[in-house]
Design an enzyme around this catalytic site. Structure first.
Site, PDB file in Angstrom:
ATOM      1  N   LYS A   1      -2.411   4.966  13.774  1.00 56.93           N
ATOM      2  CA  LYS A   1      -3.778   4.586  13.425  1.00 56.93           C
ATOM      3  C   LYS A   1      -4.734   5.767  13.604  1.00 56.93           C
ATOM      4  CE  LYS A   1      -5.270   1.200  12.285  1.00 56.93           C
ATOM      5  NZ  LYS A   1      -5.486   0.660  10.902  1.00 56.93           N
TER       6      LYS A   1
ATOM      7  N   TYR B   1       2.204   3.135  17.514  1.00 62.76           N
ATOM      8  CA  TYR B   1       1.189   2.384  16.767  1.00 62.76           C
ATOM      9  C   TYR B   1      -0.155   3.088  16.812  1.00 62.76           C
ATOM     10  CZ  TYR B   1      -2.637  -0.889  16.126  1.00 62.76           C
ATOM     11  OH  TYR B   1      -3.818  -1.466  15.738  1.00 62.76           O
TER      12      TYR B   1
ATOM     13  N   ILE C   1       0.819  -1.215   0.000  1.00 64.13           N
ATOM     14  CA  ILE C   1       0.000   0.000   0.000  1.00 64.13           C
ATOM     15  C   ILE C   1       0.852   1.264   0.000  1.00 64.13           C
ATOM     16  CG2 ILE C   1      -1.988  -1.130   1.050  1.00 64.13           C
ATOM     17  CD1 ILE C   1      -1.243   0.231   3.704  1.00 64.13           C
TER      18      ILE C   1
ATOM     19  N   THR D   1      -8.643   0.705  15.379  1.00 65.56           N
ATOM     20  CA  THR D   1      -8.491   0.079  16.694  1.00 65.56           C
ATOM     21  C   THR D   1      -9.024   0.973  17.803  1.00 65.56           C
ATOM     22  OG1 THR D   1      -6.827  -0.662  18.303  1.00 65.56           O
ATOM     23  CG2 THR D   1      -6.147   1.022  16.758  1.00 65.56           C
ATOM     24  N   ASP D   2      -9.395   0.368  18.925  1.00 65.54           N
ATOM     25  CA  ASP D   2      -9.812   1.165  20.084  1.00 65.54           C
ATOM     26  C   ASP D   2      -8.635   1.874  20.747  1.00 65.54           C
ATOM     27  OD1 ASP D   2      -8.588  -1.061  21.218  1.00 65.54           O
ATOM     28  OD2 ASP D   2     -10.275  -1.599  22.505  1.00 65.54           O
ATOM     29  N   GLU D   3      -7.402   1.486  20.393  1.00 67.18           N
ATOM     30  CA  GLU D   3      -6.238   2.092  21.030  1.00 67.18           C
ATOM     31  C   GLU D   3      -6.076   3.569  20.686  1.00 67.18           C
ATOM     32  OE1 GLU D   3      -2.634  -0.243  21.275  1.00 67.18           O
ATOM     33  OE2 GLU D   3      -3.731  -2.022  20.632  1.00 67.18           O
TER      34      GLU D   3
END
Length: 350
Positions: free
Chosen positions: A161, A157, A58, A130-132
């Site tokens: 995101k 990370y 990508i 993600t919930d993070e």
């Protein structure tokens, strides 16, 4: 429909590919085949006339333009990402390149394709996150992440995101690109790459090695069985309201210590040790930097708007997962030699 799934040889992506093909969709699996990818994950559908694979990164915009022109998908499910928090702390550059620049490339390739096709009403770009990105929660069980929660990422990370989420929303608002988003809790289940907590615990236990838990094991996560997540992702991709985000959770909160103890109990029953119990191997190790205390998702929106709810409890899911690893050594054994995975068996917790 024809689905273009990025990261379809990864853990969650392959679950989406397998389920989509089983439901009769055409699926193009676009994957760069980096260290955590494994075409064995999609072996059950590899011979289906509904399935196609294209190796592409990508970060390579020209390759993405070619993939869109060749395959002409109706829906994009964008899952390709670097996702291991410890690796993001050790080396953040790959996370910036893949999760931010790669998502930008995907958005631009999708926009070019969508506009050239006359902006078809049925086209959708589903960004999987993600919930993070929401940071850390207090211990109060009444407090959960909702779609309105403020972003507060704490690791390279989660920051990468979060940035990708913002790009997707901006492309919707600025260019009208038809997007939907989802943010999930911790996934687990079959085909989970063996550097994440649950496979680390299973494989270390089988080898008689220490079972590492960061800090005192009190960090809490909401655990979502990967096949439940794949079901939710296909639903959001096809039925979610454009521009809307959906939190997908398993409604299965456990501390890391409780989770590891449950796995040990299952292993004690399915493959007993010669002496003692697997819980005797639990070892607490120095906590990692920026370790979020608790994640928990409120899935009210996806339940009320789309009628989805998780079907697998964490106890049932862990039983299935442990049995799968016991029965599939030929899948996980070769992966232990990949890019430091063996060394990371000594340090893992979500």
């Amino acid at each position: 429909m024809k689905l273009l799934v990025t990261g379809g040889a990864g853990f969650i992506g392959s679950a989406v590919v397998r389920l989509a093909v089983a439901r009769g969709h055409q699926v193009v699996n676009l994957d760069a085949l980096t260290y955590a990818a494994n075409l064995a994950n999609v072996a059950p559908v590899a011979d289906s006339p509904l399935y196609a694979f294209q190796q592409a990164d990508i970060r390579d915009r020209a390759a993405l333009d070619a993939a869109f022109a060749t395959h002409q998908p109706d829906i994009v499910l964008h899952l390709a990402a670097e996702s291991h928090v410890d690796r993001s702390i050790d080396g953040p550059v790959d996370f910036i390149d893949t999760n931010i620049t790669g998502t930008f490339n995907m958005l631009e390739a999708a926009r070019k394709y969508w506009q050239a096709a006359g902006r078809p009403d049925g086209f959708r770009f589903h960004h999987v996150s993600t919930d993070e990105v929401f940071g850390s929660l207090p211990a109060d069980p009444a407090v959960q992440f909702t779609e309105a929660s403020a972003y507060d990422p704490r690791s390279p990370y989660s920051a990468s995101k979060a940035a990708s989420d913002h790009l997707v929303r901006a492309w919707h608002e600025t260019y009208g690109l038809p997007v939907v988003l989802s943010n999930c809790s911790n996934n687990y289940g079959p085909y989970h790459f063996p550097e994440k907590l649950i496979p680390v615990v299973i494989l270390n236990a089988l080898a008689g090695r220490a079972l590492p838990i960061y800090g005192d094991g009190s960090n809490i996560r909401d655990w979502l069985y990967v096949e439940d997540h794949a079901d939710a992702l296909l639903l959001v991709a096809t039925k979610g309201a454009l521009g809307r985000s959906y939190n997908i959770g398993g409604e299965n909160e456990r501390t890391n210590l409780q989770l590891v103890q449950t796995i040990c109990t299952i292993l004690d029953r399915l493959r007993p040790r010669n002496t003692g119990t697997y819980a005797d191997l639990i070892t607490f190790v120095t906590d990692r930097p920026g370790h979020d205390a608790r994640y928990a998702i409120d899935p009210t929106r996806i339940r009320t708007e789309l009628g989805w709810c998780p079907s697998v409890t964490v106890e049932e899911g862990l039983e299935r997962t442990v049995r799968w690893y016991l029965d599939n050594e030929a899948w996980w054994r070769p992966l232990l030699s990949r890019q430091g995975v063996g060394q990371r068996l000594g340090r893992a917790a979500p």
